[in-house]
Structure formats: C-alpha cells, structure tokens
Design an enzyme around this catalytic site. Structure first.
Site, PDB file in Angstrom:
ATOM      1  N   GLU A 122      12.227  28.434  15.148  1.00  0.00           N
ATOM      2  CA  GLU A 122      11.386  27.630  14.452  1.00  0.00           C
ATOM      3  C   GLU A 122      11.365  26.022  14.593  1.00  0.00           C
ATOM      4  O   GLU A 122      12.493  25.553  14.416  1.00  0.00           O
ATOM      5  CB  GLU A 122      11.427  28.168  13.093  1.00  0.00           C
ATOM      6  CG  GLU A 122      10.169  28.350  12.229  1.00  0.00           C
ATOM      7  CD  GLU A 122       9.400  29.388  12.922  1.00  0.00           C
ATOM      8  OE1 GLU A 122       8.394  29.080  13.679  1.00  0.00           O
ATOM      9  OE2 GLU A 122       9.835  30.544  12.872  1.00  0.00           O
ATOM     10  N   ASP A 136       2.417  28.540  19.776  1.00  0.00           N
ATOM     11  CA  ASP A 136       1.388  29.548  19.367  1.00  0.00           C
ATOM     12  C   ASP A 136       0.236  29.759  20.372  1.00  0.00           C
ATOM     13  O   ASP A 136      -0.135  30.880  20.344  1.00  0.00           O
ATOM     14  CB  ASP A 136       0.977  28.800  17.953  1.00  0.00           C
ATOM     15  CG  ASP A 136       1.641  28.802  16.955  1.00  0.00           C
ATOM     16  OD1 ASP A 136       2.818  29.248  16.938  1.00  0.00           O
ATOM     17  OD2 ASP A 136       1.333  27.985  15.821  1.00  0.00           O
TER      18      ASP A 136
END
Length: 465
Positions: free
Chosen positions: A48, A190
């Site tokens: 992350e 993404d």
C-alpha cells in the site's frame, strides 16, 4: 498475456447485468449500443502507498467492474449517462478542449479523464461522437478503485470508438497519467491491474518499465473484502496527495543526507537504486539520517530551497506546514520488503505458508495505521473484528481513511467467517447494516454487498454482440 485488451462476443441474453444495461441504453437513446467497454476494480493484497514511490505492488482484479455501453456517431458531442439516478447526465463537445474540474470531482469528470488521455496521447484533433451509458458494481469511495476503473473504462471506450489500437501496457500508462487531470497523484497500480489482470491469478506489478508477473495464491485460501462503511474520496481531500508529497520530500532530504545529487530524485526507490543497497539497509539509513519529529516548512526550505519545494508541493498541499518524512519512509521501505516476501512465500509454498502470508498482511496494516497514518478507527475496528473472527491476516486495502479491508481465510472457514464478521461489525451502526443487506446468491445486486469473497478476475475488455 494478450497484447491488446481482448474483444469478447458478449452473450447479452445470458448476462443479467449486460441485459439491464442494454435496455437502459436503448430506453435512453433509442438505439442499440455498438459495443461494451469493461474495466474491473481491484483489491490490493499487499503493497500500500508504494507504487508512486517506484516499488512493486501485489493486487488482483475483482469481479466488480465499471461497464459502459457505447454507440458511435457524427454528432460532434460525447453524451454521458449513468444507470444510477444519483449521477446526473453530462455532455461535452468533441471539438472543445475537455475541462476537468478538480474542485468538483463528479463522476463524469473521471470518465472525461480517460477520454482526454486517449485524445492527447493519440493526437486526435476531433473525437468521434459517442453516447455512453455507464453502470458500476464497485462500491464508490470504498478503496476498490472505482474511480480508476471508470477512467480505464473511458479510455478503452474512447480508443475503440476512434479506431485506435493500443496495448494493455500503453493503456495502463496513459490512464495512470490522465487520472492526474482530476488532481490524484497516484502511482499506476490501479490502472495497471485493471488492464493487465488475468483470471485466476494475482499479479506482481512492477514499474519503470511497467510489467506484471503472475502470482499464484494458495489453493486453500480465499480473500474476503469487507467495507468499513466510511467513504473516502481521494480527489476530495489532500490526505492522499500529502503522503505523495511527504515521500517526495523524504527522497530529497534522504538523498542529500547521503551525498547524492537529489535534483532528479522524486521516488524513494531511486535512492536505493543509486546506492545499490538492500531494503534492509535503506531502513537502517532512514533511522540514521531522518529524525522522527515532523519536518517544518522552514527546515525544509533551509535544506532544499524554495524552488525545490515548489516543484514537489501540489496545489492542495501548499498550505501544509509540518511533514512526517521519517515515518513515511519507514513504511515505504518496510512495505516494499513485505511485498517481495509475500511473492516469495506464494512461490515456495510450505506447511506454514498461510500463517506467513497472514502475518505479512497484518504487519502491513499496522504500518499503514502507525507509520503512514492512513487508517481510521472504523477500519481498525473492522480489521480487529476480522482477525477475531478467524482471519489469518487482515489489512486495509486502497488509499485508506475509510473504504475496505481485505482478509485471508482458509477456504473451509469462509462461511463461518462471513457470518461472524456480519454479526459482529455491521449491526453496530445502522448505516453498516444498510450496506450489508442480505441478498440471494445470483442476484445481480449481490456484487454490491459490503462483505464478499472475491477470486482473481480478468482485466479490461471490449465486448460486442
């Protein structure tokens, strides 16, 4: 891996969601769609906030997606509509300079990011006219990449409507850049997984150059996504961009402290590359060269100079006076280590593989919570609930500050886990109960639930009847 997004022969009658979208399109525009563009959301299993620092991440695409039904015409305009009545219609001229309003991040501006990105990359002077009806099954502001999937879907639809041919890698890179039109300084994870994903496998996504490697997940494990009920829109606050800026500043300060020419350094991975040392050594250097106390704007100005600061700060971080460089660097280098260990454990297997993977996921959440400060009380409560309900590991996924957690559970305990989390977390707040509605399996709305198992799904596609 296929070079271009595949074109599939859609069996509309057998797909309830596509049939519903087709009907909505016909009712709206009085004609049939020419094709359907689809882009999936994603869940990041680990890694992350490190893609924009140049480090590899490990996501998988999910079955929830954004689909656009599209017709092409010579009207000179692009008309946008949404199956959700909460999202209003919008139209723009094909000859106008497409404007993206950063201060009002409406759904159609994300779509227009994809349109504008393809237009500029391909040098299209006048875009083909399009009518688009968009349908989404990814919960908005949930950390499952609904906004990026919308950008990718729009980019793919624009490419098809204008008869251009681009590879998956090109599309991913274009869409990663063009989402910045709306003010989000992301790193490309993404968009990359939305295009590069393949059914049945997670992906290690690496950057500079962009590439992906299959990561086979353990057969006896499933991954469960649970929504905290707290919405977080990256473009509507400066939380996300502030972390990007802090990492860039940490790169500059760390590079200078280590005697490097920091002029061209903008990513923490570049410092490691310049030094040719291990991630473990980078963590040691952070301890040695950066102080845990927040860096003031005055201190950074004295160290780097006003001109350097102006190249690093974004429009919505200009007013910030304190920056946490030590904590952000520790998270990035530590998280980069965990990604590589996760991949290694998946490849080697072993009797204790699941416990190792679970431990890495939980360590990741602790780092996001304590060092990167991108969690929130509800997410922490949800992660704790998941661990107490039998998860081997659990962590926030996506930008954070709300959205979803992802948990790893043994396949034989999945049903009991879902039941335990549903009973322990969602009744605490009426809004959560409303989110987690009971729906029969096979119901099209099943995909919009807030607690579900997801298998690795395929990437973006064009479908025709």
């Amino acid at each position: 891996m296929e070079t271009n997004p595949p074109k599939l022969k859609a069996v509309i009658a057998a797909d309830a969601r596509l049939q519903k979208l087709k009907t909505a399109f016909e009712n709206k525009y009085g004609e049939c769609p020419a094709f359907y563009a689809s882009a999936p959301g994603r869940v990041n299993l680990i890694g992350e906030h490190i893609d924009y620092c140049g480090y590899a991440v490990l996501p998988m695409a999910i079955e929830q997606s954004i689909i656009a039904a599209v017709s092409v015409n010579q009207s000179g305009s692009i008309e946008l509509a949404n199956t959700d009545p909460l999202y209003r219609d919008y139209s723009v001229s094909c000859t106008a300079d497409i404007h993206i309003d950063r201060d009002n991040p409406h759904w159609f501006y994300y779509f227009l990011c994809g349109v504008k990105g393809i237009q500029e990359h391909c040098g299209i002077r006048e875009l083909a006219g399009m009518r688009c009806m968009v349908d989404g099954s990814i919960p908005a502001s949930s950390g499952l990449s609904s906004s990026s999937a919308l950008v990718c879907c729009a980019g793919l639809a624009t490419m098809e409507a204008n008869h251009k041919m681009l590879s998956k890698v090109e599309l991913a890179e274009i869409c990663a850049k063009c989402e910045r039109y709306i003010g989000t300084e992301g790193g490309g994870m993404d968009q990359s997984i939305s295009f590069l994903a393949e059914k049945g496998t997670a992906k290690l996504i690496q950057f500079n150059p962009l590439r992906s490697t299959d990561v086979r997940l353990p057969d006896d494990a499933v991954f469960v996504i649970s929504n905290s009920g707290v919405a977080m829109n990256k473009a509507a606050s400066n939380h996300f961009n502030l972390r990007v800026v802090e990492c860039r500043l940490a790169t500059k300060v760390l590079g200078k402290a280590l005697g490097l020419d920091s002029t061209g350094l903008m990513k923490l991975s570049q410092v490691q590359t310049e030094l040719q040392v291990s991630l473990e050594e980078m963590l040691r250097l952070v301890e040695e060269k950066l102080h845990p106390e927040a860096y003031s704007l005055e201190e950074l100005t004295q160290s780097l100079g006003t001109e350097v600061l102006e190249t690093v700060l974004t429009e919505n971080t200009m007013h910030v006076s304190l920056f946490q460089l030590y904590q952000r660097s520790r998270h990035v280098y530590g998280e980069a280590q965990r990604v590589l260990r996760f991949q290694s454990v998946c490849e080697s297997g072993g009797a204790d593989a699941l416990s190792q993977l679970g431990a890495l996921m939980s360590q990741s959440h602790a780092s996001c919570r304590d060092l990167y400060e991108c969690s929130c009380p509800e997410l922490d409560r949800l992660v704790d609930t998941c661990l107490q309900s039998g998860a081997l590991g659990s962590r926030l996924t996506g930008a954070g500050w709300g959205g979803c957690a992802v948990s790893m559970v043994t396949r034989d305990k999945a049903e009991s886990f879902l039941r335990a989390v549903r009973e322990a977390y969602y009744p605490e707040d009426p809004r959560r109960t409303a989110l987690e509605q009971q729906r029969p399996l096979g119901d099209p709305l099943e995909q919009q639930r807030s607690l579900f198992v997801s298998a690795p799904a395929r990437g973006a596609t064009i479908s025709v009847e």
